[in-house]
Structures are given as structure tokens and as C-alpha cells.
Design an enzyme around this catalytic site. Structure first.
Site, PDB file in Angstrom:
ATOM      1  N   CYS A   1      52.842  34.349  28.480  1.00 33.53           N
ATOM      2  CA  CYS A   1      52.610  32.968  28.906  1.00 33.53           C
ATOM      3  C   CYS A   1      53.591  32.051  28.169  1.00 33.53           C
ATOM      4  O   CYS A   1      54.123  32.415  27.105  1.00 33.53           O
ATOM      5  CB  CYS A   1      51.172  32.618  28.528  1.00 33.53           C
ATOM      6  SG  CYS A   1      50.633  30.961  28.919  1.00 33.53           S
TER       7      CYS A   1
ATOM      8  N   GLY B   1      34.139  51.167  53.817  1.00 34.94           N
ATOM      9  CA  GLY B   1      35.140  51.791  52.964  1.00 34.94           C
ATOM     10  C   GLY B   1      34.897  51.687  51.471  1.00 34.94           C
ATOM     11  O   GLY B   1      35.847  51.532  50.703  1.00 34.94           O
ATOM     12  N   THR B   2      33.627  51.808  51.085  1.00 34.52           N
ATOM     13  CA  THR B   2      33.361  51.874  49.640  1.00 34.52           C
ATOM     14  C   THR B   2      32.499  53.090  49.338  1.00 34.52           C
ATOM     15  O   THR B   2      31.602  53.425  50.109  1.00 34.52           O
ATOM     16  CB  THR B   2      32.679  50.597  49.094  1.00 34.52           C
ATOM     17  OG1 THR B   2      32.358  50.801  47.704  1.00 34.52           O
ATOM     18  CG2 THR B   2      31.426  50.218  49.841  1.00 34.52           C
ATOM     19  N   SER B   3      32.798  53.735  48.199  1.00 35.03           N
ATOM     20  CA  SER B   3      32.012  54.900  47.797  1.00 35.03           C
ATOM     21  C   SER B   3      30.637  54.473  47.289  1.00 35.03           C
ATOM     22  O   SER B   3      29.761  55.313  47.088  1.00 35.03           O
ATOM     23  CB  SER B   3      32.756  55.692  46.720  1.00 35.03           C
ATOM     24  OG  SER B   3      33.040  54.849  45.630  1.00 35.03           O
TER      25      SER B   3
ATOM     26  N   ASP C   1      43.656  43.516  46.287  1.00 32.00           N
ATOM     27  CA  ASP C   1      44.989  43.533  46.914  1.00 32.00           C
ATOM     28  C   ASP C   1      45.345  42.293  47.725  1.00 32.00           C
ATOM     29  O   ASP C   1      46.505  42.105  48.096  1.00 32.00           O
ATOM     30  CB  ASP C   1      45.145  44.799  47.782  1.00 32.00           C
ATOM     31  CG  ASP C   1      44.064  44.951  48.852  1.00 32.00           C
ATOM     32  OD1 ASP C   1      43.553  43.931  49.342  1.00 32.00           O
ATOM     33  OD2 ASP C   1      43.742  46.107  49.209  1.00 32.00           O
TER      34      ASP C   1
ATOM     35  N   CYS D   1      52.810  29.702  26.415  1.00 33.27           N
ATOM     36  CA  CYS D   1      52.217  29.407  25.098  1.00 33.27           C
ATOM     37  C   CYS D   1      52.525  30.525  24.097  1.00 33.27           C
ATOM     38  O   CYS D   1      52.191  30.413  22.917  1.00 33.27           O
ATOM     39  CB  CYS D   1      50.700  29.201  25.214  1.00 33.27           C
ATOM     40  SG  CYS D   1      49.747  30.743  25.266  1.00 33.27           S
TER      41      CYS D   1
ATOM     42  N   HIS E   1      36.012  41.785  42.026  1.00 36.62           N
ATOM     43  CA  HIS E   1      36.756  42.470  40.963  1.00 36.62           C
ATOM     44  C   HIS E   1      38.086  41.802  40.631  1.00 36.62           C
ATOM     45  O   HIS E   1      38.953  42.427  40.030  1.00 36.62           O
ATOM     46  CB  HIS E   1      36.953  43.948  41.334  1.00 36.62           C
ATOM     47  CG  HIS E   1      35.675  44.729  41.355  1.00 36.62           C
ATOM     48  ND1 HIS E   1      35.548  45.984  41.888  1.00 36.62           N
ATOM     49  CD2 HIS E   1      34.433  44.407  40.882  1.00 36.62           C
ATOM     50  CE1 HIS E   1      34.301  46.411  41.761  1.00 36.62           C
ATOM     51  NE2 HIS E   1      33.603  45.472  41.164  1.00 36.62           N
TER      52      HIS E   1
ATOM     53  N   CYS F   1      45.853  31.101  25.704  1.00 37.60           N
ATOM     54  CA  CYS F   1      45.364  29.752  26.048  1.00 37.60           C
ATOM     55  C   CYS F   1      44.390  29.751  27.221  1.00 37.60           C
ATOM     56  O   CYS F   1      43.864  28.712  27.594  1.00 37.60           O
ATOM     57  CB  CYS F   1      46.534  28.828  26.358  1.00 37.60           C
ATOM     58  SG  CYS F   1      47.426  29.265  27.868  1.00 37.60           S
TER      59      CYS F   1
HETATM   60  P1  OAD Z   1      36.596  54.294  46.183  1.00 41.84           P
HETATM   61  O1  OAD Z   1      37.959  54.871  46.063  1.00 41.84           O
HETATM   62  O2  OAD Z   1      35.581  54.685  45.186  1.00 41.84           O
HETATM   63  O3  OAD Z   1      36.004  54.663  47.600  1.00 41.84           O
HETATM   64  C1  OAD Z   1      36.730  54.500  48.792  1.00 41.84           C
HETATM   65  C2  OAD Z   1      35.815  54.841  49.943  1.00 41.84           C
HETATM   66  O4  OAD Z   1      36.494  54.574  51.156  1.00 41.84           O
HETATM   67  C3  OAD Z   1      35.381  56.321  49.990  1.00 41.84           C
HETATM   68  O5  OAD Z   1      33.982  56.381  50.210  1.00 41.84           O
HETATM   69  C4  OAD Z   1      36.153  56.883  51.187  1.00 41.84           C
HETATM   70  O6  OAD Z   1      35.426  57.884  51.884  1.00 41.84           O
HETATM   71  C5  OAD Z   1      36.325  55.653  52.053  1.00 41.84           C
HETATM   72  N1  OAD Z   1      37.526  55.642  52.913  1.00 41.84           N
HETATM   73  C6  OAD Z   1      38.777  56.085  52.632  1.00 41.84           C
HETATM   74  N2  OAD Z   1      39.621  55.836  53.636  1.00 41.84           N
HETATM   75  C7  OAD Z   1      38.899  55.198  54.601  1.00 41.84           C
HETATM   76  C8  OAD Z   1      39.196  54.660  55.883  1.00 41.84           C
HETATM   77  N3  OAD Z   1      40.424  54.721  56.406  1.00 41.84           N
HETATM   78  N4  OAD Z   1      38.200  54.068  56.573  1.00 41.84           N
HETATM   79  C9  OAD Z   1      36.932  54.004  56.071  1.00 41.84           C
HETATM   80  N5  OAD Z   1      36.588  54.480  54.867  1.00 41.84           N
HETATM   81  C10 OAD Z   1      37.552  55.065  54.125  1.00 41.84           C
HETATM   82  O7  OAD Z   1      36.788  52.698  46.269  1.00 41.84           O
HETATM   83  P2  OAD Z   1      35.708  51.558  45.980  1.00 41.84           P
HETATM   84  O8  OAD Z   1      34.373  51.948  46.496  1.00 41.84           O
HETATM   85  O9  OAD Z   1      36.308  50.303  46.459  1.00 41.84           O
HETATM   86  O10 OAD Z   1      36.844  48.893  40.393  1.00 41.84           O
HETATM   87  O11 OAD Z   1      35.680  51.556  44.405  1.00 41.84           O
HETATM   88  C11 OAD Z   1      34.894  50.614  43.744  1.00 41.84           C
HETATM   89  C12 OAD Z   1      35.560  50.196  42.476  1.00 41.84           C
HETATM   90  O12 OAD Z   1      35.855  51.329  41.688  1.00 41.84           O
HETATM   91  C13 OAD Z   1      36.922  49.520  42.658  1.00 41.84           C
HETATM   92  O13 OAD Z   1      36.827  48.159  42.974  1.00 41.84           O
HETATM   93  C14 OAD Z   1      37.537  49.744  41.323  1.00 41.84           C
HETATM   94  C15 OAD Z   1      37.180  51.186  41.121  1.00 41.84           C
HETATM   95  O14 OAD Z   1      37.169  51.659  39.833  1.00 41.84           O
HETATM   96  C16 OAD Z   1      37.502  48.269  39.422  1.00 41.84           C
HETATM   97  O15 OAD Z   1      38.692  48.392  39.274  1.00 41.84           O
HETATM   98  C17 OAD Z   1      36.620  47.429  38.562  1.00 41.84           C
END
Ligand code: OAD
Length: 244
Positions: A147, A186-188, A103, A149, A118, A129
Site C-alpha cells: 500500500c 455448483g457447490t459441494s 471471481d 502507506c 467469501h 491502514c
Molecule cells: P467446490 O470445489 O467444493 O465444489 C464445486 C461443486 O461444483 C462440486 O460439487 C461439483 O460437483 C460441482 N460442479 C463442477 N462443475 C460443475 C458444472 N459445470 N455444473 C454444475 N456443477 C458443477 O466449490 P465450492 O462449493 O464453491 O472457500 O467451495 C466452497 C468454498 O470452499 C470456496 O468458496 C472456497 C473453498 O475452500 C474459500 O476460499 C473460503
């Protein structure tokens, strides 16, 4: 499990800090996450929208979805979590921000050195191209965009089944292997290879600290996990580290 004040101390004293962010850090800016309640993968199947095969079958459908996501992101503003990380970068001598997000909100918050694992939703990549173009049109002028091209543009993001940019991944792994503190926000932590970076860091001696709303596969290994919103917890956790 280390205490809040201890972690604040680690972050204030560390010279080499790496942060890995996921969709959760942008949730408070109004950008939908992928998994969990309201997540994008609750409404759509990834294989319909985020694979090279889906794009080959229906570039218009895929681009309509990305056009909608670009509009959501264009309306969003960086939140205090993004801003706290940009401040941290200014204080830590060797700082690396690795993001899975496409983003651009980290950059808009002022982060300079961002490793985009990503890709970038504002980048278009020509399948004819090979041109890479930055494009901020919202909405896009034509769908699917083409594009000069004549070739078809695809979104400059990584899809399921695709390799990450090798140089970006190499830098991320090097930074992880040298970190003193590795902060995951904030990642799963279920998508590889991003999810293995925190463990690589910890195996090489880093303290592993996690911020999330809920438990993840990393929580059991982390030196500390804090449950709550990144936009609220990060500025407080980094208070001592960013103090002038
Ligand atoms: P996810 O949607 O899998 O996970 C989001 C995480 O953020 C979860 O563990 C939530 O509990 C947590 N969360 C939500 N709101 C929050 C907040 N306000 N503060 C803290 N934590 C919060 O997203 P990603 O782990 O980023 O890939 O997903 C990984 C990848 O899967 C993405 O980059 C995308 C997706 O498919 C591609 O597109 C290649």
C-alpha cells in the site's frame, strides 16, 4: 421428487427467489473448482495457501498463487449459467444472488445485487491502514503488493478460520429465510456457514432446488436435484421464468 416442469413453474411464478452459487458455476468458464477432479485442493493444501497463518509465514508464496488465479480468472468469460441468472434477476421482483465465488463473473454477466460471502479476488486489503482497493493488474506489479502507506496488502478474500463479513451474512440469512424458491448451483455444500443457508430457507418454507454434476450433502433434503452442467441446465430451467 418434483418434476422439471413443476420447478420451471415455481421459478416462473415466485416473487422471492434466492440463488446460492459455488465454484461449479464458473467451471465451464475455465476457472478451476476446489474439490473433485482437477480441483485446487487436490494440488495444494488449504492450510498452505488460504489461512491467515500461511500468509503470515509466506506472503510471497500466497500472493504468487493468487496472482496465478487472478490470471486464470482474467482470461475467463461468463458462461450461459451466469448469464441466465443475470436475466432471472431482471424478472424476479425480490431476487438475491449469494455467491461463494471470488471471481466476479456474476457481475460481469450483468448481475447487480450479489452478496459475496467469501470476498473478491480483485480486492486488496491493507494490513497497515485498512484501505480496501480494487486492483485488476495481471500480473501484479510487485509481489507481495504494498500500500502507499507502506503496509502489506492481503487478498480481499475470506480464508479458512476467518469470519464472514457480518453484514453480508446477515443479508444472506434474511434473504434465505424469506425465499419461496432457493436454488443451489455448483457447490459441494461442505463449507459453513454457506452450506446451511439452503436448509435455513427450506425450514422457512422455500422449495429447495439443486443443480450439480453429482450428489451433495444437500441432495437428500432437496425438493429436486438435477445432475448436469450448470451452463447447460440453468438456461433451460429458467427459460419460462425469464421469458419476456
Ligand atoms: P467446490 O470445489 O467444493 O465444489 C464445486 C461443486 O461444483 C462440486 O460439487 C461439483 O460437483 C460441482 N460442479 C463442477 N462443475 C460443475 C458444472 N459445470 N455444473 C454444475 N456443477 C458443477 O466449490 P465450492 O462449493 O464453491 O472457500 O467451495 C466452497 C468454498 O470452499 C470456496 O468458496 C472456497 C473453498 O475452500 C474459500 O476460499 C473460503
Amino acid at each position: 421428487m418434483a418434476e422439471w416442469e413443476t420447478i420451471q413453474g415455481w421459478l416462473a411464478e415466485a416473487e422471492r427467489v434466492v440463488v446460492l452459487t459455488g465454484a461449479g458455476i464458473s467451471a465451464e468458464s475455465g476457472v478451476p473448482t476446489f474439490r473433485g477432479a482437477g480441483g485446487l485442493w487436490r494440488q495444494h493444501r488449504p492450510e498452505d495457501l488460504a489461512t491467515p497463518e500461511a500468509f503470515a509465514r509466506g506472503p510471497r508464496l500466497v500472493w504468487e498463487w493468487y496472482d496465478w488465479r487472478r490470471a486464470r480468472v482474467a482470461k475467463a468469460e461468463p458462461n450461459p449459467g451466469h448469464l441466465a441468472l443475470a436475466q432471472l434477476e431482471r424478472r424476479v421482483p425480490d431476487f438475491t444472488l449469494i455467491t461463494q465465488n471470488v471471481d466476479g463473473l456474476h457481475q460481469r454477466a450483468g448481475s447487480q445485487r450479489v452478496l459475496k460471502l467469501h470476498g473478491d479476488i480483485w480486492t486488496l486489503h491493507c494490513l497497515g491502514c485498512g484501505l480496501e482497493e480494487t486492483n485488476h493488474d495481471v500480473p501484479l506489479r510487485e509481489i507481495p503488493p504494498r500500500c502507499s502507506c507502506g503496509g502489506l496488502f492481503r487478498p480481499g478474500v475470506i480464508w479458512f478460520g476467518e469470519a464472514l463479513p457480518a453484514d453480508v451474512l446477515r443479508h444472506a440469512m434474511e434473504a434465505a429465510a424469506h425465499a419461496q424458491v432457493f436454488l443451489v448451483v455448483g457447490t459441494s455444500a461442505v463449507v459453513q456457514p454457506a452450506a446451511s443457508l439452503p436448509l435455513l430457507a427450506q425450514q422457512n418454507g422455500a422449495k429447495l432446488v439443486e443443480i450439480n454434476l453429482e450428489e451433495t450433502p444437500l441432495s437428500a433434503q432437496a425438493d429436486a436435484s438435477f445432475w448436469g452442467k450448470a451452463g447447460e441446465l440453468l438456461p433451460r430451467l429458467l427459460e419460462a421464468a425469464v421469458k419476456p
